[in-house]
Design a protein around this motif. Structure first.
Motif, PDB file in Angstrom:
ATOM      1  N   ASN A  78       0.828  -1.207   0.000  1.00 12.13           N
ATOM      2  CA  ASN A  78       0.000   0.000   0.000  1.00 12.13           C
ATOM      3  C   ASN A  78       0.859   1.252   0.000  1.00 12.13           C
ATOM      4  OD1 ASN A  78      -2.405  -1.433  -0.069  1.00 12.13           O
ATOM      5  ND2 ASN A  78      -2.574  -1.494   2.154  1.00 12.13           N
ATOM      6  N   ASN A  79       1.948   1.254   0.757  1.00 10.87           N
ATOM      7  CA  ASN A  79       2.865   2.393   0.742  1.00 10.87           C
ATOM      8  C   ASN A  79       3.545   2.540  -0.612  1.00 10.87           C
ATOM      9  OD1 ASN A  79       2.345   3.117   3.388  1.00 10.87           O
ATOM     10  ND2 ASN A  79       4.015   1.898   4.214  1.00 10.87           N
ATOM     11  N   SER A  82       1.117   4.151  -3.009  1.00 15.06           N
ATOM     12  CA  SER A  82       0.792   5.547  -2.722  1.00 15.06           C
ATOM     13  C   SER A  82       1.947   6.491  -3.049  1.00 15.06           C
ATOM     14  CB  SER A  82       0.378   5.714  -1.259  1.00 15.06           C
ATOM     15  OG  SER A  82       1.458   5.440  -0.404  1.00 15.06           O
TER      16      SER A  82
END
Length: 83
Positions: A78-79, A82
């Motif tokens: 997820n990081n 993003s």
């Protein structure tokens, strides 16, 4: 003797192996296989220590290894997305 720190270090090592082999362009099937391939296993500790008695707290930590692993890998993905 197995302790919580050793369990978490082992999970972190599994996550690092996953990160090294993760391909963001891969499809979901590749992702699922990687998650399985590098997931932590109780066999690691059984091989290292043999049959030993462990406390309930350590048993719970061992049972939760895959959850820790999945959470850390998913957080990392997820990081990555993003950024």
């Amino acid at each position: 003797m197995i302790n919580k720190l050793e369990i978490h270090q082992y999970v972190d090592a599994c996550v690092e192996r996953y990160k090294q082999n993760y391909n963001p362009e891969g499809d979901n099937e590749d992702f699922d296989f990687l998650m399985f391939r590098y997931s932590p296993s109780i066999l690691f500790f059984e091989t290292k220590y043999g049959a030993i008695e462990i406390s309930k707290e350590i048993q719970n930590e061992l049972m939760n290894m895959n959850t820790y692993y999945m959470d850390k890998c998913n957080d990392w993905i997820n990081n990555l997305k993003s950024e």
